[in-house]
Design an enzyme around this catalytic site. Structure first.
Site, short mmCIF file in Angstrom:
data_model
loop_
_atom_site.label_atom_id
_atom_site.label_comp_id
_atom_site.label_asym_id
_atom_site.label_seq_id
_atom_site.Cartn_x
_atom_site.Cartn_y
_atom_site.Cartn_z
N GLU A 27 -0.97 5.97 2.06
CA GLU A 27 -2.05 5.01 1.74
C GLU A 27 -3.23 5.79 1.17
OE1 GLU A 27 -4.37 6.61 4.99
OE2 GLU A 27 -5.06 5.13 3.53
N LEU A 87 -6.33 4.12 1.02
CA LEU A 87 -7.37 3.11 1.27
C LEU A 87 -8.65 3.80 1.68
CD1 LEU A 87 -5.17 0.71 3.45
CD2 LEU A 87 -5.41 0.72 0.96
N CYS A 128 -10.05 10.44 8.30
CA CYS A 128 -9.12 11.11 7.39
C CYS A 128 -9.53 12.52 6.97
CB CYS A 128 -8.90 10.23 6.18
SG CYS A 128 -8.04 8.73 6.65
N GLY A 185 -17.24 12.41 7.12
CA GLY A 185 -16.69 12.06 8.44
C GLY A 185 -15.49 11.17 8.22
N GLU A 245 -12.19 3.16 3.63
CA GLU A 245 -12.79 2.15 4.49
C GLU A 245 -13.99 1.54 3.78
OE1 GLU A 245 -11.51 4.50 8.48
OE2 GLU A 245 -13.16 3.08 8.59
N PHE A 278 -17.62 11.58 -5.76
CA PHE A 278 -17.47 12.57 -4.68
C PHE A 278 -18.25 13.83 -4.95
CE2 PHE A 278 -14.58 10.77 -1.54
CZ PHE A 278 -14.39 9.55 -2.16
N ARG A 288 -15.63 7.11 13.65
CA ARG A 288 -14.77 8.27 13.92
C ARG A 288 -15.26 9.48 13.12
NH1 ARG A 288 -8.85 5.64 13.18
NH2 ARG A 288 -9.96 4.56 11.52
N LYS A 304 -19.81 6.00 7.09
CA LYS A 304 -20.21 5.66 5.72
C LYS A 304 -20.57 4.20 5.71
CE LYS A 304 -16.44 4.32 3.18
NZ LYS A 304 -15.30 4.49 2.29
C1 UDX Z 1 -3.93 5.99 11.12
C2 UDX Z 1 -4.12 7.48 11.01
O1 UDX Z 1 -5.33 7.80 11.74
C3 UDX Z 1 -4.30 7.86 9.59
O2 UDX Z 1 -4.42 9.27 9.47
C4 UDX Z 1 -3.09 7.43 8.85
O3 UDX Z 1 -3.33 7.66 7.48
C5 UDX Z 1 -2.81 5.95 9.07
O4 UDX Z 1 -2.79 5.59 10.45
P1 UDX Z 1 -5.75 4.26 11.25
O5 UDX Z 1 -5.06 2.99 10.96
O6 UDX Z 1 -7.19 4.42 10.88
O7 UDX Z 1 -5.07 5.44 10.55
O8 UDX Z 1 -5.58 4.55 12.81
P2 UDX Z 1 -5.92 3.50 13.93
O9 UDX Z 1 -7.00 2.59 13.47
O10 UDX Z 1 -6.08 4.31 15.15
O11 UDX Z 1 -4.59 2.61 13.97
C6 UDX Z 1 -3.42 3.07 14.57
C7 UDX Z 1 -2.86 1.87 15.35
O12 UDX Z 1 -1.56 2.18 15.84
C8 UDX Z 1 -3.72 1.51 16.55
O13 UDX Z 1 -4.06 0.13 16.50
C9 UDX Z 1 -2.83 1.81 17.75
O14 UDX Z 1 -3.03 0.90 18.82
C10 UDX Z 1 -1.46 1.65 17.14
N1 UDX Z 1 -0.40 2.37 17.83
C11 UDX Z 1 -0.56 3.68 18.16
C12 UDX Z 1 0.78 1.68 18.11
O15 UDX Z 1 0.90 0.50 17.82
N2 UDX Z 1 1.79 2.35 18.73
C13 UDX Z 1 1.67 3.66 19.09
O16 UDX Z 1 2.61 4.22 19.65
C14 UDX Z 1 0.47 4.35 18.79
C1 UDX Z 2 -10.88 8.67 2.31
C2 UDX Z 2 -10.26 8.70 0.93
O1 UDX Z 2 -11.26 8.36 -0.05
C3 UDX Z 2 -9.11 7.69 0.85
O2 UDX Z 2 -8.50 7.78 -0.41
C4 UDX Z 2 -8.10 8.02 1.94
O3 UDX Z 2 -7.06 7.08 1.94
C5 UDX Z 2 -8.77 7.99 3.30
O4 UDX Z 2 -9.89 8.90 3.33
P1 UDX Z 2 -12.55 7.19 3.64
O5 UDX Z 2 -12.48 8.33 4.62
O6 UDX Z 2 -12.41 5.80 4.13
O7 UDX Z 2 -11.43 7.40 2.48
O8 UDX Z 2 -13.99 7.23 2.96
P2 UDX Z 2 -14.60 7.94 1.68
O9 UDX Z 2 -15.30 6.93 0.89
O10 UDX Z 2 -13.61 8.79 1.01
O11 UDX Z 2 -15.72 8.91 2.34
C6 UDX Z 2 -15.27 9.86 3.25
C7 UDX Z 2 -16.50 10.61 3.73
O12 UDX Z 2 -17.04 11.41 2.66
C8 UDX Z 2 -17.64 9.72 4.21
O13 UDX Z 2 -18.18 10.27 5.40
C9 UDX Z 2 -18.67 9.79 3.10
O14 UDX Z 2 -20.00 9.67 3.60
C10 UDX Z 2 -18.44 11.19 2.56
N1 UDX Z 2 -18.79 11.34 1.15
C11 UDX Z 2 -18.08 10.65 0.21
C12 UDX Z 2 -19.80 12.24 0.80
O15 UDX Z 2 -20.44 12.84 1.68
N2 UDX Z 2 -20.09 12.42 -0.51
C13 UDX Z 2 -19.41 11.76 -1.50
O16 UDX Z 2 -19.71 11.96 -2.67
C14 UDX Z 2 -18.38 10.84 -1.13
#
Ligand code: UDX
Ligand code: UDX
Length: 432
Positions: free
Chosen positions: A151, A153, A260, A257, A155, A249, A327, A320
């Site tokens: 993915e 995506l 990911c 933060g 946030e 970026f 997280r 952000k």
């Molecule tokens: C997660 C990972 O953090 C990210 O690195 C990866 O790219 C995609 O999956 P995210 O969806 O943000 O991203 O994590 P989280 O919001 O914690 O969702 C994971 C979900 O899985 C939680 O809702 C958790 O309850 C669920 N889970 C976890 C299960 O259903 N079964 C399990 O055994 C463990």
């Molecule tokens: C990121 C990737 O963009 C996405 O493709 C991947 O699937 C998941 O991780 P995300 O972590 O949701 O997405 O947010 P993103 O918009 O990428 O920002 C990540 C962090 O970088 C944030 O804390 C943001 O504040 C910081 N950031 C981003 C900077 O400090 N400077 C920038 O120019 C851009």
């Protein structure tokens, strides 16, 4: 095709709703019952623009449901997307135990051909482990395939990123798996890249690490800017005019933060170590990012000298804007540092306060405010940590009158220095 989504968190929930929007029959399942109950009531367990409307639309249309029963979800679907979390461990590696336990449950419920799709960000070679686990534990000798469909995506724009993807990466090792996934993503056939599984898994880690590197690069340049008359915003603008570099970026600030970048950079370093490749550059990316918080707090100390007993307002807690997710948010390290110095904190964020209260509980030294204006009342300094649009259009005159001392320390460079100084603020920012 019937699709199952295992793990309906930030990624799984958006994937479930997005695939339903593409016209597929989708069942989501999760180990946290409340998430399933809420989803079935049309309440998204996370804040994402546009998510709840689509969730309600497809619950009503009947092509999206959520089940508490993992076994039943597995046995009643043809394609299973695994989007359980892969949290970072002490040594930087990803905790794959949830992926492993889900793989075993799939094996135990294998009642026909199934395609298991890695959606979570996983270390390269994970698919071989999933295959091995399923072969080891499957009760009936049905065929299956594993694929990688990482993915991308972001946030705050996850729904948009799913429905308007720049690329769909499909990592497969059989024609059957390729055909199933290209059918699922038929609408985006003009931007599907089919690779082998290792390549697909690595594209994800390499992409995130490259983006994180861009951010740490410009933050490093901002350190140079602070020792010269250079303005990092204009350096970034000048750099970004080169399409090979690109504008995005290159925002200097208090660092990246989220669930990911911090995790994926460290996981890739660990993967390199395990494979005997020293990804030193990425260790530096992580180090530069970690150093941002101390540099920021040093600015606060430069402005206030002793922090003990000082009243400090913090605007922005989410990692952000446009998300409630805290997280690995820089705000957490900033808050913990200020607390250890004995400061009294007044926190505000449009969406993330409930989540932050679980990490930084309210106390006589930590107050959560109802508005930015309430947060700044009688304070000795105002810190901007997350660049919510709401903060860009604050009535700064009113803010100044409310504060005890008009000291503004901007961790995301959201204000124009000369404007703010004209209003009478003592203004600090990043790289300017
Ligand atoms: C997660 C990972 O953090 C990210 O690195 C990866 O790219 C995609 O999956 P995210 O969806 O943000 O991203 O994590 P989280 O919001 O914690 O969702 C994971 C979900 O899985 C939680 O809702 C958790 O309850 C669920 N889970 C976890 C299960 O259903 N079964 C399990 O055994 C463990
Ligand atoms: C990121 C990737 O963009 C996405 O493709 C991947 O699937 C998941 O991780 P995300 O972590 O949701 O997405 O947010 P993103 O918009 O990428 O920002 C990540 C962090 O970088 C944030 O804390 C943001 O504040 C910081 N950031 C981003 C900077 O400090 N400077 C920038 O120019 C851009």
């Amino acid at each position: 095709m019937k699709i199952g989504i295992i793990g309906t968190g930030y990624v799984g929930m958006v994937t479930a709703v997005g695939l339903a929007e593409l016209g597929h029959n989708v069942t989501g399942t999760d180990i946290v019952p409340e998430k399933i109950d809420k989803a079935n009531q049309g309440i998204a367990p996370i804040y994402e623009p546009g998510l709840e409307e689509l969730l309600k639309k497809h619950l009503k249309a009947g092509n999206l449901t959520f089940s508490h029963d993992l076994d039943c979800t597995i046995s009643s679907t043809d394609v299973l997307f695994v989007s359980v979390n892969t949290p970072q461990q002490e040594d930087g590696s990803a905790d794959m135990s949830f992926v492993e336990s889900v793989s075993r449950r799939i094996a135990e419920n294998l009642n026909n051909y199934k395609l298991i799709v890695e959606k979570s960000t996983v270390p390269v070679k994970t698919s071989s482990w999933i295959k091995r686990i399923i072969c080891l534990y499957k009760k009936q000798d049905y065929e299956f395939d594993v694929a990688s469909n990482p993915e991308f995506l972001r946030e705050g724009s996850a729904v948009k990123d799913f429905l308007e993807p720049e690329r769909i990466i499909i990592g497969v090792e059989t024609d059957k798996a390729r055909d199933i996934l290209t059918k699922i993503y038929k609408k985006f056939q003009d931007r599907i890249l089919v690779t082998n599984i290792d390549t697909a898994e690595l594209i994800k880690h390499a992409s995130n690490s490259f983006l994180a590197m861009k951010i740490s690069f410009i933050n490093l340049i901002s350190d140079l800017c602070e020792k010269t008359d250079a303005d990092v915003e204009l350096v970034a603008k000048g750099m970004g005019l080169d399409t090979r570099i690109g504008k995005q970026f290159l925002k200097a600030g208090i660092g990246y933060g989220g669930s990911c970048f911090p995790k994926d950079v460290r996981a890739l370093v660990k993967i390199g170590e395990d494979l005997g490749v020293d990804l030193n550059l990425l260790k530096e990316v992580d180090k530069v990012n970690i150093s941002r918080v101390k540099k920021f707090v040093d600015k606060v100390k430069k402005a206030l000298w002793i922090l003990k007993g000082k009243k400090i307002a913090v605007l922005g807690l989410a990692f952000k804007p446009e998300t409630d997710d805290i997280r690995n948010a820089p705000s957490i390290s900033v808050i913990h540092t200020l607390q250890s110095e004995g400061a009294q904190l007044f926190l505000y964020d449009p969406k993330a306060m409930d989540n932050m209260k679980r990490v930084v509980p309210e106390s006589d030294k930590v107050v959560y405010a109802e508005s930015p204006y309430e947060a700044v009342k009688d304070t000795n300094a105002l810190l901007i940590i997350t660049e919510w649009d709401e903060f860009r259009c604050l009535d700064l005159k009113k803010i100044k009158e409310l504060m005890a001392n008009p000291i503004l320390i901007d961790g995301r460079n959201i204000y124009a220095p000369e404007e703010v100084r004209k209003l009478g603020f003592e203004y600090y920012s990043i790289g300017r």
